[in-house]
Design an enzyme around this catalytic site. Structure first.
Site, PDB file in Angstrom:
ATOM      1  N   ASP A  18      -1.524   8.071   2.047  1.00 31.78           N
ATOM      2  CA  ASP A  18      -0.599   8.876   2.847  1.00 31.78           C
ATOM      3  C   ASP A  18      -1.183   9.171   4.223  1.00 31.78           C
ATOM      4  O   ASP A  18      -2.394   9.359   4.364  1.00 31.78           O
ATOM      5  CB  ASP A  18      -0.309  10.188   2.109  1.00 31.78           C
ATOM      6  N   HIS A  35       0.353   1.949  10.116  1.00 36.03           N
ATOM      7  CA  HIS A  35       0.460   1.088   8.940  1.00 36.03           C
ATOM      8  C   HIS A  35      -0.516  -0.090   9.032  1.00 36.03           C
ATOM      9  O   HIS A  35      -1.138  -0.467   8.033  1.00 36.03           O
ATOM     10  CB  HIS A  35       1.892   0.582   8.783  1.00 36.03           C
ATOM     11  N   LEU A 129     -12.239  -6.688 -10.948  1.00 37.10           N
ATOM     12  CA  LEU A 129     -11.323  -5.592 -10.633  1.00 37.10           C
ATOM     13  C   LEU A 129      -9.872  -6.049 -10.772  1.00 37.10           C
ATOM     14  O   LEU A 129      -9.506  -7.138 -10.353  1.00 37.10           O
ATOM     15  CB  LEU A 129     -11.567  -5.128  -9.199  1.00 37.10           C
TER      16      LEU A 129
END
Length: 248
Positions: A18, A35, A129
């Protein structure tokens, strides 16, 4: 760069990324620049998670509510997602990273869905991962879709209502087969889940950090893991120390 060691490593870390727009606004830049800078933070966080031994990393990339944003911003966000997959998929594959996408795929744009499927198929056998990308994801929608599936099975006689239990619901969610997050991090100082992993977060540890996502760094990630390691997780019971004291 070597990674620090911790007394406890979360098996699964989920992050609400955020503050991209506010980061840009604070610098007098277009929101799109926030962004774009946020994508760099994604790359650094994925590397850091893999280096320290986190097995699952879930990133809230695009919520089902984000379609309400201005069309230009939505287009830029989708463009960044496509660029990330095209640019980074080969490198993630070399690093033995598996990609899994959660969220509603129904009626997704034809230029997005094939890329998501390609990322999953290309990396499906990787064992390091697991990078979980929450795209067009909303937890209430996810739960509703699971319930609809169960209701259809009851209607068809394949399932009795009394046989529905939490584990069965869990198996119908987008995250089926993925362990619940041990730690959920949200950046930008906001302290809410915003329709993210509501079912899965039942026993998660929460960490709310004031930094905007574009400023999230390897050091901040490790700082969160250090704080997590110091917490006493009881899951409704007694901690190890409390159990030892009771038994003594």
């Amino acid at each position: 760069m070597s990674a620090p060691t911790f007394s406890a490593i979360p098996h699964h870390v989920a992050i609400i990324m955020d503050g991209n727009g506010r980061w840009a606004n604070a610098r007098g830049l277009p929101r799109t620049m926030g962004h774009r800078k946020g994508v760099e933070a994604v790359r650094e966080t994925v590397r850091a998670a893999g280096d320290v031994g986190v097995k699952y990393l879930t990133l809230f990339a695009f919520s089902s509510e984000n379609w309400r944003r201005p069309e230009t911003e939505v287009s830029d966000l989708l463009g960044l997602l496509k660029a990330f997959i095209r640019r980074d998929l080969a490198e993630l594959h070399r690093q033995n990273v598996r990609i899994r996408v959660i969220g509603d795929r129904y009626n997704l744009r034809s230029d997005i869905l094939p890329l998501l499927i390609e990322a999953e198929e290309t990396t499906r056998d990787n064992t390091a991962l697991t990078l979980v990308i929450a795209f067009n994801y909303g937890s209430r929608d996810e739960i509703a879709r699971a319930v609809v599936g169960l209701a259809k099975d009851v209607e068809a006689g394949r399932l009795r209502p009394q046989d529905i239990h939490p584990e069965l619901i869990d198996a119908r969610l987008d995250t089926a087969g993925i362990p619940d997050p041990d730690l959920i991090i949200r950046t930008s100082g906001e302290e809410r889940l915003s329709n993210f992993l509501l079912w899965q977060a039942a026993y998660s540890e929460f960490m709310f950090m004031p930094e905007y996502w574009p400023d999230f760094s390897r050091d901040l990630f490790f700082s969160a893991l250090e704080k997590y390691a110091a917490r006493d997780r009881r899951f409704g019971g007694l901690s190890a120390k409390q159990a030892a004291a009771v038994g003594s």
